[in-house]
Write a protein that holds these residues in place. Structure first.
Motif, PDB file in Angstrom:
ATOM      1  N   GLN A 294       0.480  -1.564  -0.696  1.00  0.00           N
ATOM      2  CA  GLN A 294      -0.619   0.086  -0.195  1.00  0.00           C
ATOM      3  C   GLN A 294       1.141   1.347   0.077  1.00  0.00           C
ATOM      4  OE1 GLN A 294      -1.820  -1.152   3.442  1.00  0.00           O
ATOM      5  NE2 GLN A 294      -4.151  -1.373   2.296  1.00  0.00           N
ATOM      6  N   ARG A 295       2.191   1.033   0.364  1.00  0.00           N
ATOM      7  CA  ARG A 295       2.500   2.359   0.672  1.00  0.00           C
ATOM      8  C   ARG A 295       3.662   2.675  -0.695  1.00  0.00           C
ATOM      9  NH1 ARG A 295       3.005   4.902   5.628  1.00  0.00           N
ATOM     10  NH2 ARG A 295       2.029   3.877   7.258  1.00  0.00           N
ATOM     11  N   GLY A 296       4.406   1.523  -0.746  1.00  0.00           N
ATOM     12  CA  GLY A 296       5.391   2.268  -2.014  1.00  0.00           C
ATOM     13  C   GLY A 296       4.299   2.274  -3.468  1.00  0.00           C
ATOM     14  N   SER A 297       3.152   2.089  -3.399  1.00  0.00           N
ATOM     15  CA  SER A 297       1.775   2.116  -4.577  1.00  0.00           C
ATOM     16  C   SER A 297       1.637   4.123  -4.780  1.00  0.00           C
ATOM     17  CB  SER A 297       0.365   1.768  -4.435  1.00  0.00           C
ATOM     18  OG  SER A 297       0.911   0.022  -4.188  1.00  0.00           O
ATOM     19  N   ASP A 298       1.320   4.357  -5.765  1.00  0.00           N
ATOM     20  CA  ASP A 298       0.618   5.087  -6.188  1.00  0.00           C
ATOM     21  C   ASP A 298      -0.410   5.723  -6.289  1.00  0.00           C
ATOM     22  OD1 ASP A 298       3.637   6.699  -7.548  1.00  0.00           O
ATOM     23  OD2 ASP A 298       3.811   4.086  -8.410  1.00  0.00           O
ATOM     24  N   ILE A 299      -0.996   4.956  -6.635  1.00  0.00           N
ATOM     25  CA  ILE A 299      -2.498   4.611  -6.764  1.00  0.00           C
ATOM     26  C   ILE A 299      -3.679   3.629  -6.020  1.00  0.00           C
ATOM     27  CG2 ILE A 299      -4.790   5.416  -7.099  1.00  0.00           C
ATOM     28  CD1 ILE A 299      -3.009   6.919  -9.477  1.00  0.00           C
ATOM     29  N   ILE A 300      -4.386   3.398  -4.934  1.00  0.00           N
ATOM     30  CA  ILE A 300      -4.695   2.351  -4.684  1.00  0.00           C
ATOM     31  C   ILE A 300      -6.508   2.701  -5.001  1.00  0.00           C
ATOM     32  CG2 ILE A 300      -5.350   1.201  -2.885  1.00  0.00           C
ATOM     33  CD1 ILE A 300      -2.688   1.218  -2.234  1.00  0.00           C
ATOM     34  N   ILE A 301      -6.641   1.278  -5.439  1.00  0.00           N
ATOM     35  CA  ILE A 301      -8.353   0.896  -5.676  1.00  0.00           C
ATOM     36  C   ILE A 301      -8.556   0.160  -5.648  1.00  0.00           C
ATOM     37  CG2 ILE A 301      -9.062   0.217  -8.462  1.00  0.00           C
ATOM     38  CD1 ILE A 301      -7.648   0.866 -10.077  1.00  0.00           C
ATOM     39  N   LYS A 321      -2.895   7.736   0.661  1.00  0.00           N
ATOM     40  CA  LYS A 321      -2.843   7.188  -1.098  1.00  0.00           C
ATOM     41  C   LYS A 321      -3.624   8.004  -1.758  1.00  0.00           C
ATOM     42  CE  LYS A 321       0.702   5.845  -0.527  1.00  0.00           C
ATOM     43  NZ  LYS A 321       2.294   6.524  -1.556  1.00  0.00           N
ATOM     44  N   PRO A 322      -3.498   8.280  -2.591  1.00  0.00           N
ATOM     45  CA  PRO A 322      -5.187   9.100  -3.146  1.00  0.00           C
ATOM     46  C   PRO A 322      -5.967   7.559  -3.753  1.00  0.00           C
ATOM     47  CG  PRO A 322      -3.129   9.128  -5.020  1.00  0.00           C
ATOM     48  CD  PRO A 322      -2.236   8.031  -3.756  1.00  0.00           C
ATOM     49  N   VAL A 323      -6.903   7.459  -3.141  1.00  0.00           N
ATOM     50  CA  VAL A 323      -7.668   5.990  -3.867  1.00  0.00           C
ATOM     51  C   VAL A 323      -9.183   6.895  -4.591  1.00  0.00           C
ATOM     52  CG1 VAL A 323      -9.807   5.049  -2.425  1.00  0.00           C
ATOM     53  CG2 VAL A 323      -7.568   4.766  -1.569  1.00  0.00           C
ATOM     54  N   ILE A 324      -9.401   5.604  -5.272  1.00  0.00           N
ATOM     55  CA  ILE A 324     -10.507   5.127  -6.681  1.00  0.00           C
ATOM     56  C   ILE A 324     -11.260   4.139  -5.868  1.00  0.00           C
ATOM     57  CG2 ILE A 324     -11.160   5.345  -9.041  1.00  0.00           C
ATOM     58  CD1 ILE A 324      -8.492   6.150  -9.659  1.00  0.00           C
ATOM     59  N   ALA A 325     -12.671   4.839  -5.215  1.00  0.00           N
ATOM     60  CA  ALA A 325     -13.639   3.488  -4.872  1.00  0.00           C
ATOM     61  C   ALA A 325     -14.488   3.411  -5.226  1.00  0.00           C
ATOM     62  CB  ALA A 325     -12.898   3.190  -3.509  1.00  0.00           C
ATOM     63  N   SER A 326     -15.136   2.519  -5.722  1.00  0.00           N
ATOM     64  CA  SER A 326     -16.785   2.322  -6.067  1.00  0.00           C
ATOM     65  C   SER A 326     -17.134   2.733  -4.882  1.00  0.00           C
ATOM     66  CB  SER A 326     -17.476   1.110  -6.359  1.00  0.00           C
ATOM     67  OG  SER A 326     -16.444   0.422  -6.882  1.00  0.00           O
ATOM     68  N   ALA A 327     -18.226   3.806  -5.152  1.00  0.00           N
ATOM     69  CA  ALA A 327     -19.536   4.517  -4.510  1.00  0.00           C
ATOM     70  C   ALA A 327     -20.882   2.817  -3.382  1.00  0.00           C
ATOM     71  CB  ALA A 327     -20.071   5.546  -5.072  1.00  0.00           C
ATOM     72  N   VAL A 328     -19.938   2.290  -3.101  1.00  0.00           N
ATOM     73  CA  VAL A 328     -21.411   0.923  -2.416  1.00  0.00           C
ATOM     74  C   VAL A 328     -20.218   1.091  -1.230  1.00  0.00           C
ATOM     75  CG1 VAL A 328     -21.429   0.060  -4.689  1.00  0.00           C
ATOM     76  CG2 VAL A 328     -19.478  -1.076  -3.807  1.00  0.00           C
ATOM     77  N   MET A 366      -2.702  16.136  -2.755  1.00  0.00           N
ATOM     78  CA  MET A 366      -3.800  16.406  -2.061  1.00  0.00           C
ATOM     79  C   MET A 366      -5.056  15.655  -1.375  1.00  0.00           C
ATOM     80  SD  MET A 366      -6.700  18.231  -1.946  1.00  0.00           S
ATOM     81  CE  MET A 366      -7.471  18.691  -3.713  1.00  0.00           C
ATOM     82  N   LEU A 367      -5.600  14.979  -2.296  1.00  0.00           N
ATOM     83  CA  LEU A 367      -6.578  13.635  -2.220  1.00  0.00           C
ATOM     84  C   LEU A 367      -6.478  12.788  -0.892  1.00  0.00           C
ATOM     85  CD1 LEU A 367      -7.962  12.239  -5.301  1.00  0.00           C
ATOM     86  CD2 LEU A 367      -8.790  14.383  -4.280  1.00  0.00           C
ATOM     87  N   GLY A 368      -5.274  12.506  -0.614  1.00  0.00           N
ATOM     88  CA  GLY A 368      -4.250  11.287  -0.118  1.00  0.00           C
ATOM     89  C   GLY A 368      -3.997  12.244   1.672  1.00  0.00           C
ATOM     90  N   ARG A 369      -3.706  13.762   1.584  1.00  0.00           N
ATOM     91  CA  ARG A 369      -3.518  14.148   2.384  1.00  0.00           C
ATOM     92  C   ARG A 369      -4.726  14.421   3.069  1.00  0.00           C
ATOM     93  NH1 ARG A 369      -0.242  17.620  -0.281  1.00  0.00           N
ATOM     94  NH2 ARG A 369      -1.666  18.897  -0.313  1.00  0.00           N
ATOM     95  N   ASN A 370      -5.693  15.108   2.203  1.00  0.00           N
ATOM     96  CA  ASN A 370      -7.039  15.369   3.377  1.00  0.00           C
ATOM     97  C   ASN A 370      -8.074  13.669   3.642  1.00  0.00           C
ATOM     98  OD1 ASN A 370      -6.667  17.843   2.353  1.00  0.00           O
ATOM     99  ND2 ASN A 370      -8.364  17.920   0.703  1.00  0.00           N
TER     100      ASN A 370
END
Ligand code: UDP
Length: 404
Positions: A294-301, A321-328, A366-370
């Motif tokens: 997780q730490r070494g990745s640039d984006i987590i899905i 980490k910036p995360v892209i995740a389903s709205a479920v 910025m997404l990761g920090r917030n």
């Protein structure tokens, strides 16, 4: 060694003192958790930390795991899928076998604790054996679109509990006429899975798996399960790969109560079509490994089709980490869209956001920090402990329960 005092540096002394204060109110009460697997999946992940911490603050807490064979867990996995809305066919014999195993477990587990805290459907029938102690049912699944047959079967047992607990207000059920409370899951910021790691350790893990940290790495950590949609992740990656050089990591192990893992793993291998930049890792249970990935990745899905809560989202955000995740399921509770992560609804949407983040690293950061701030304020184990303590107290003071 887990030590509640160590959390003071993250959440402050007052939050920890409050836990001791509530623990004191439960002095003399014994709590027993019961679930269906000791490792793998979010429930085991939380209990591993929750049980020792409750004991440390003075609440005598145990954890038992029910026993079942392959046939039992095939039925319970079908139930899990049906609760998530997948049409599944159940025979009379399925329900009979489920009941038989439940009754065998009831003979072998000591159910005399003051509070019996049952997690998920697999052990739900143990409540047949209740006497005048308190029984709580903790549902970790989104049951809002569950199939009628399984829901009706389980409801007979849910109603025998004192209180049931859901992970999101959206999961509450109108026809369950017992108190329903909402308690979100949590992560342990000091566990091997979430603690800070030296960069050399992260690099070592990536080297061992042959993943190049000089090029962007997109990762989904999940059990190999259709509902986590690993094949959908590959499709999104392929859409992006035409425009941006990147690598994809799909990493996960199995859970002892999930017999479908190997089949899904094979489907994922086949969907990858030999692409050398897709790393499909069947992992042993090793929290440092997950942490490093997780730490070494640039984006987590986390492209789940259904989700109870989705601990992996909080884990990744905690690591900024910036995360892209389903709205479920419980995922929208963890992500404020376009502020602390990105919520997606489709393969195309996931690909669109992947390209956006790969092309705008400052926005991604910025997404990761917030996102981290949101997890700190809402989804750490100390908040969870407090809510469990209040829950245990509430069954002795039923008039104080807050309904939603
Ligand atoms: N996990 C793990 N090893 C794996 C895959 C997942 O330790 O190979 C962990 C993951 O880091 C998270 C939990 O298992 O802590 C999964 O919880 P989540 O709520 O995301 O999904 P579930 O498996 O409960 O559906």
């Amino acid at each position: 060694m887990i030590n509640i005092k160590n959390y003071e540096s993250i959440v402050g002394a007052q939050a920890i003192n409050e836990l001791y204060y509530l623990g004191e109110k439960l002095k003399g009460k014994k709590v027993k958790n019961i679930n269906s697997t000791a490792v793998g999946g979010g429930v085991a992940e939380i209990l591993t930390k929750m049980v020792p911490l409750l004991n440390q603050i003075g609440v005598e807490t145990q954890w038992d795991v029910i026993k079942g064979d392959q046939k039992f867990f095939t039925i319970t996995k079908k139930m899990h899928n049906a609760l998530h809305g997948k049409p599944e066919v159940f025979s009379e014999e399925d329900f009979e076998y489920f009941s038989q195993i439940a009754r065998e477990n009831a003979e072998n587990i000591d159910l005399s604790s003051d509070v019996i805290f049952v997690h998920d459907p697999q052990p739900i029938m143990l409540v047949e054996k209740r006497h005048n102690n308190k029984w709580l049912w903790r549902c970790h699944v989104d049951i809002t679109e569950s199939s009628e047959n399984v829901y009706t079967f389980l409801k007979n047992y849910i109603l025998r509990y004192d209180t049931c607990v859901f992970s999101s207000p959206a999961f509450s059920q109108k026809d369950i006429e017992i108190p329903q409370v909402m308690i979100c899951p949590s992560i342990d910021p000091l566990s091997d899975k979430n603690k800070e790691l030296p960069v050399e350790e992260v690099n070592k893990v990536f080297e061992e798996f042959g993943i190049d940290r000089k090029r962007p790495v997109i990762t989904q950590i999940s059990r190999f399960d259709h509902l986590k949609d690993p094949v959908g992740v590959i499709k999104a990656y392929k859409l992006v790969k035409k425009y941006n050089d990147c690598q994809l990591v799909l990493a996960g192990g199995g859970a002892t109560d999930d017999p479908e893992g190997i089949k899904v793993y094979e489907e994922v291998i086949s969907a990858a079509e030999g692409d050398q930049d897709i790393h499909i890792l069947l992992l042993p249970q090793n929290d440092i490994l997950i942490n490093a990935l997780q730490r070494g990745s640039d984006i987590i899905i986390q492209k789940s089709l259904k989700e109870g809560f989705g601990l992996t989202v909080s884990e990744a955000l905690w690591k900024e980490k910036p995360v892209i995740a389903s709205a479920v399921g419980g995922i929208p509770l963890q992500i404020t869209h376009k502020y602390g992560g990105l919520l997606t609804y489709s393969i195309e949407g996931t690909a669109y956001y992947l390209k956006q983040l790969l092309n705008a690293p400052d926005y991604a950061a910025m997404l990761g920090r917030n996102g981290k701030e949101h997890i700190k304020n809402n989804f750490l184990i100390t908040r969870h402990l407090k809510e469990y303590l209040l829950l245990f107290l509430s069954v002795y003071n039923a008039q104080d329960i807050v309904y939603f």
